[in-house]
Design a protein around this motif. Structure first.
Motif, mmCIF file in Angstrom:
data_model
loop_
_atom_site.group_PDB
_atom_site.id
_atom_site.type_symbol
_atom_site.label_atom_id
_atom_site.label_comp_id
_atom_site.label_asym_id
_atom_site.label_seq_id
_atom_site.Cartn_x
_atom_site.Cartn_y
_atom_site.Cartn_z
ATOM 1 N N TYR A 171 40.152 -32.817 33.100
ATOM 2 C CA TYR A 171 40.755 -32.631 31.788
ATOM 3 C C TYR A 171 41.899 -33.653 31.722
ATOM 4 C CZ TYR A 171 38.387 -28.070 31.516
ATOM 5 O OH TYR A 171 37.463 -27.061 31.473
ATOM 6 N N PHE A 181 44.804 -36.126 29.461
ATOM 7 C CA PHE A 181 45.734 -36.063 28.341
ATOM 8 C C PHE A 181 46.526 -37.367 28.245
ATOM 9 C CE2 PHE A 181 45.450 -31.434 27.937
ATOM 10 C CZ PHE A 181 44.983 -31.099 29.193
ATOM 11 N N TYR A 184 50.304 -38.288 26.516
ATOM 12 C CA TYR A 184 51.506 -37.837 25.826
ATOM 13 C C TYR A 184 52.372 -39.053 25.480
ATOM 14 C CZ TYR A 184 50.855 -32.900 27.162
ATOM 15 O OH TYR A 184 50.397 -31.611 27.305
ATOM 16 N N LEU A 235 51.935 -34.372 22.516
ATOM 17 C CA LEU A 235 50.539 -34.621 22.868
ATOM 18 C C LEU A 235 49.903 -35.551 21.844
ATOM 19 C CD1 LEU A 235 48.146 -33.815 24.748
ATOM 20 C CD2 LEU A 235 47.592 -32.072 23.031
ATOM 21 N N LYS A 254 43.528 -35.378 23.885
ATOM 22 C CA LYS A 254 43.068 -34.775 25.132
ATOM 23 C C LYS A 254 41.555 -34.903 25.225
ATOM 24 C CE LYS A 254 43.068 -30.283 22.845
ATOM 25 N NZ LYS A 254 43.746 -28.976 22.714
ATOM 26 N N PHE A 309 38.372 -32.926 27.184
ATOM 27 C CA PHE A 309 37.889 -31.830 28.030
ATOM 28 C C PHE A 309 36.425 -32.041 28.391
ATOM 29 C CE2 PHE A 309 41.831 -30.213 27.885
ATOM 30 C CZ PHE A 309 42.116 -29.009 27.256
ATOM 31 N N PHE A 340 52.601 -41.362 28.657
ATOM 32 C CA PHE A 340 52.217 -40.750 29.925
ATOM 33 C C PHE A 340 50.771 -40.267 29.865
ATOM 34 C CE2 PHE A 340 56.268 -40.591 32.057
ATOM 35 C CZ PHE A 340 57.199 -40.566 31.027
ATOM 36 N N ALA A 376 44.742 -32.432 34.426
ATOM 37 C CA ALA A 376 44.914 -31.029 34.811
ATOM 38 C C ALA A 376 44.597 -30.887 36.284
ATOM 39 C CB ALA A 376 44.012 -30.134 33.982
ATOM 40 N N LEU A 407 49.744 -29.778 35.175
ATOM 41 C CA LEU A 407 49.522 -31.168 34.811
ATOM 42 C C LEU A 407 50.129 -32.087 35.866
ATOM 43 C CD1 LEU A 407 50.289 -31.138 30.978
ATOM 44 C CD2 LEU A 407 48.079 -31.492 32.055
ATOM 45 N N PHE A 462 51.160 -35.970 36.239
ATOM 46 C CA PHE A 462 51.455 -37.094 35.348
ATOM 47 C C PHE A 462 51.447 -38.414 36.094
ATOM 48 C CE2 PHE A 462 52.802 -35.309 31.285
ATOM 49 C CZ PHE A 462 52.982 -33.973 31.607
#
Lengths: 114, 111
Positions: free
Chosen positions: A32, A34, A36, A46, A49, A51, A90, A94, A102, A104
């Motif tokens: 998962y 992301f 940011y 956010l 994302k 998934f 960033f 997950a 999270l 990073f």
């Protein structure tokens, strides 16, 4: 252990030019992922994302990202950068036993020149 | 709109002081997180909580503790502040899964 690498610490682009921010992840299963954004003096917001499903993900503010499993990458793109896009970006994956944490990357600072 | 608030934007403390950083969310989220952000290191998870009175260590818990007595409030405690804890501290909350909503951050300086 899961990890995220953002190879570029700083990137400078001209206003109106296209943008690509790189992100590579290390994760055993389907991740998962992301992106940011953090504007100066602000918290993280956010952008988008991933998934599952379509590997090209659309986000807010005209950003998109493409998940490439073969390259373990999740690069962020924007066709035409605006001065207000100057910020720190960033990438995150997950992690943890239940995927509820999270991890990073170190971040990429974007500067936009007029 | 989800709102995550942090008690202070800027804080200056002395070495050895006990420091409390407060975070409040108004969306009834189960999960709350404390991260610290340092240049070149990104965000690192200190502690998180998935329910009232429940807590789990993150990646860098040493020198920190947390408290969650009410669902909406998650406190980070520096028992004896040290200069290497000078950093930006970010709180986040989430309802389920891991999409986090972040507060504006507290920039802590320990002299």
């Amino acid at each position: 252990a899961q990890s995220v690498t953002q190879p570029d610490i700083h990137i400078t682009v001209s206003e109106g030019a296209s943008l690509e921010l790189r992100c590579n992840y290390s994760y055993g299963a389907t991740p998962y992922l992301f992106w940011y954004v953090q504007s100066p003096g602000q918290g993280l917001q956010l952008l988008l994302k991933y998934f599952s499903g379509d590997t090209l993900v659309q986000g807010i503010k005209g950003f998109e990202a493409e998940f490439k499993r073969s390259q373990s990458s999740f690069n962020l793109r924007k066709p035409s950068v605006h001065w207000s896009d100057a910020a720190e970006y960033f990438c995150a994956v997950a992690a943890g036993e239940y995927g509820n944490k999270l991890v990073f990357g170190a971040g990429t600072i974007l500067r936009v020149k007029s | 709109d989800v709102k995550v608030t942090q008690s202070s934007r800027y804080l200056v403390k002395r070495t050895g002081e006990k420091v409390f950083l407060e975070c409040v969310q108004d969306m009834d989220h189960e999960n709350m997180f404390w991260y610290r952000q340092d240049p070149g290191l990104g965000l690192r998870l200190i502690y998180f909580s998935y329910d009232v009175k429940m807590k789990e260590k993150g990646d860098i818990p040493e020198g920190y503790s947390v408290s969650r007595e009410k669902k909406e409030r998650f406190s980070l405690i520096l028992e004896s502040a040290s200069t290497n804890q000078t950093s930006m501290y970010l709180c986040a909350s989430s309802l389920s899964g891991i999409q986090g909503y972040f507060g504006p951050g507290t920039r802590l300086t320990v002299l």
